[in-house]
Design an enzyme around this catalytic site. Structure first.
Site, PDB file in Angstrom:
ATOM      1  N   TYR A   1       0.858  -1.189   0.000  1.00 52.22           N
ATOM      2  CA  TYR A   1       0.000   0.000   0.000  1.00 52.22           C
ATOM      3  C   TYR A   1       0.892   1.237   0.000  1.00 52.22           C
ATOM      4  O   TYR A   1       1.878   1.314   0.741  1.00 52.22           O
ATOM      5  CB  TYR A   1      -0.900   0.043   1.256  1.00 52.22           C
ATOM      6  CG  TYR A   1      -1.678   1.338   1.323  1.00 52.22           C
ATOM      7  CD1 TYR A   1      -2.931   1.439   0.734  1.00 52.22           C
ATOM      8  CD2 TYR A   1      -1.126   2.481   1.920  1.00 52.22           C
ATOM      9  CE1 TYR A   1      -3.630   2.637   0.742  1.00 52.22           C
ATOM     10  CE2 TYR A   1      -1.817   3.687   1.924  1.00 52.22           C
ATOM     11  CZ  TYR A   1      -3.064   3.755   1.335  1.00 52.22           C
ATOM     12  OH  TYR A   1      -3.750   4.939   1.328  1.00 52.22           O
TER      13      TYR A   1
ATOM     14  N   GLU B   1      -2.858   7.802  -4.310  1.00 54.41           N
ATOM     15  CA  GLU B   1      -2.893   6.502  -3.645  1.00 54.41           C
ATOM     16  C   GLU B   1      -2.649   5.399  -4.667  1.00 54.41           C
ATOM     17  O   GLU B   1      -3.320   5.355  -5.707  1.00 54.41           O
ATOM     18  CB  GLU B   1      -4.247   6.286  -2.966  1.00 54.41           C
ATOM     19  CG  GLU B   1      -4.290   5.014  -2.121  1.00 54.41           C
ATOM     20  CD  GLU B   1      -5.683   4.722  -1.573  1.00 54.41           C
ATOM     21  OE1 GLU B   1      -6.613   4.526  -2.374  1.00 54.41           O
ATOM     22  OE2 GLU B   1      -5.839   4.709  -0.338  1.00 54.41           O
TER      23      GLU B   1
END
Ligand code: GDP
Ligand code: MN
Length: 399
Positions: free
Chosen positions: A109, A197
């Protein structure tokens, strides 16, 4: 402003972030054709909507043939995709992105956000990729790696190496991760983004680091500096009320209640919404019409608020500091004469020339409900919405 995954990947690629090869399609046939152009034997078809959580909701399909690609597309196109991020109404799918599938070794992530406490860009990373960051912080908080960037010097290579080390990335891949991190940081700062992101950022079986998913959000107030970013806007993904407001230069956020709000100043707009809730009502919107509330602006605001069919009363709350209440009152009167307003209108004025303003409202002959304080205004608005929807309190202005 949000953009689509394929757009974010194109933007980030220009800053050196490596992504799988992919192509956009507007129909099932085109998707199959574009997959053949890409080559290979396995592809991933991804619905392009402004929301995450597509994987779990059927918006991401791995396909091995033309037929599978077309089938996956048939199910996606035209339908509303409902994910845990879209709300129950879902978002329409009008474009799909076809990518060459890649063999995944591990998922990471990676996020870039504005941290208001440190007033810095913050990098958030975790070795637990693929999960949403909210779930990671709830279930695996210790896996989260954070670093803030000193704006005067930018993101330093040693910081990137530190992140790579903490994520347990193989040393032979550090350089690729450094390049990815620095590319994201440069895209973030140079394009006035508020969020980047990549979830997941993957390490492939053949030792490449690729952004498998990408999401970017931009600061609306800086879009004028980046016309190439501004043109990535996709109104089909936005609340139509908010796109209309953005086109008119008004700060508007649509909500679910039925008391429309017209306020000058963002803080006052927030306070107005709070007071409506305190009085037992639900605001239909946040609307900051700005400091110079000219009659034209007030009229635009009335049209915008009334375009929401749920609105059953309108509360105008103006504090005149630099502005003057008499000008604002003239604006309200003029707006009510121009715009057909068929719901009760409650006006609270305070500040410079308030007496003159009240006089203009009183002498207008329009059934405007006046209030001296914000709480009185909120009580009256809630009262008007609850039971006073009679003709007596309605303002039916003639055009
Ligand atoms: P999201 O659910 O909206 O965040 O969509 P993502 O783009 O993150 O895709 C969801 C999941 O699909 C990823 O976490 C991957 O596990 C999987 N996925 C996406 N692309 C590929 C691919 O090329 N190969 C494989 N094996 N899995 C993929
Ligand atoms: Mn994702």
């Amino acid at each position: 402003m949000d953009i689509h995954e394929y757009q974010a990947k194109e933007v980030l690629s220009n800053f050196g972030v490596a992504c799988p090869d992919g192509a956009l399609a507007y129909s099932p046939e085109q998707a199959a054709y574009r997959a053949r152009e890409l080559g290979g034997e396995r592809w991933v078809v991804k619905a392009q909507i402004h929301a995450g959580g597509r994987g779990k909701a059927g918006g991401v399909k791995v396909c091995d043939s033309d037929r599978e690609i077309e089938e996956a597309c048939e199910n996606m196109f035209g339908a509303k995709l409902v994910t845990h991020q879209t709300g129950p109404e879902g978002k329409g799918v009008y474009r799909v992105y076809v990518e060459a599938a890649v063999p995944i070794d591990r998922e990471i992530y990676l996020g870039f956000v504005l941290d208001r406490t440190s007033q810095r860009v913050m990098i958030v990373a975790s070795a637990e990729g693929g999960m949403e960051i909210e779930d990671i912080s709830a279930e695996k908080p210790d896996s989260i790696v954070r670093a803030t960037v000193e704006p005067a010097v930018g993101l330093q290579e040693f910081q990137c190496r530190q992140i790579a080390f903490k994520l347990g990335v193989d040393p032979s891949l550090t350089q690729q991760l450094v390049r990815t991190l620095q590319g994201c940081y440069r895209a973030f700062t140079e394009l006035d983004a508020t969020m980047v992101e990549i979830n997941p950022l993957v390490v492939t079986g053949d030792n490449r680091i690729l952004a498998l998913d990408a999401k970017m959000t931009f600061d609306d107030n800086a879009l004028f500096r980046h016309p190439h970013v501004a043109e990535l806007r996709d109104k089909s993904q936005e609340d139509p009320r908010e796109s209309r407001a953005a086109d008119r230069g008004l700060n508007y956020v649509g909500l679910d209640g039925n008391i429309g709000c017209i306020v000058n100043g963002a803080g006052l707009a927030m306070a107005t919404m709070d007071t409506i809730k305190l009085a037992g009502g639900e605001p239909a919107n946040f609307l900051d019409i700005g400091g110079g509330a000219t009659p034209e602006r007030v009229a635009k605001a009335f049209r915008l608020v009334l375009s929401d069919k749920n609105v059953q009363a309108i509360l105008v709350n103006i504090f005149a500091g630099i502005n003057r209440c008499d000008w604002v009152a003239e604006g309200v009167v003029q707006a009510l004469k121009e715009v057909e307003v068929d719901v009760p209108v409650i006006v609270r004025l305070a500040g410079t020339n308030v007496e003159a303003g009240q006089k203009i409202l009183a002498q207008s002959g329009l059934p405007i409900i006046r209030a001296a304080t914000l709480s009185e205004a909120a009580d009256r608005a809630v009262g008007a919405w609850r039971n006073d929807l009679s003709q007596a309190t309605r303002v039916r202005a003639v055009s």
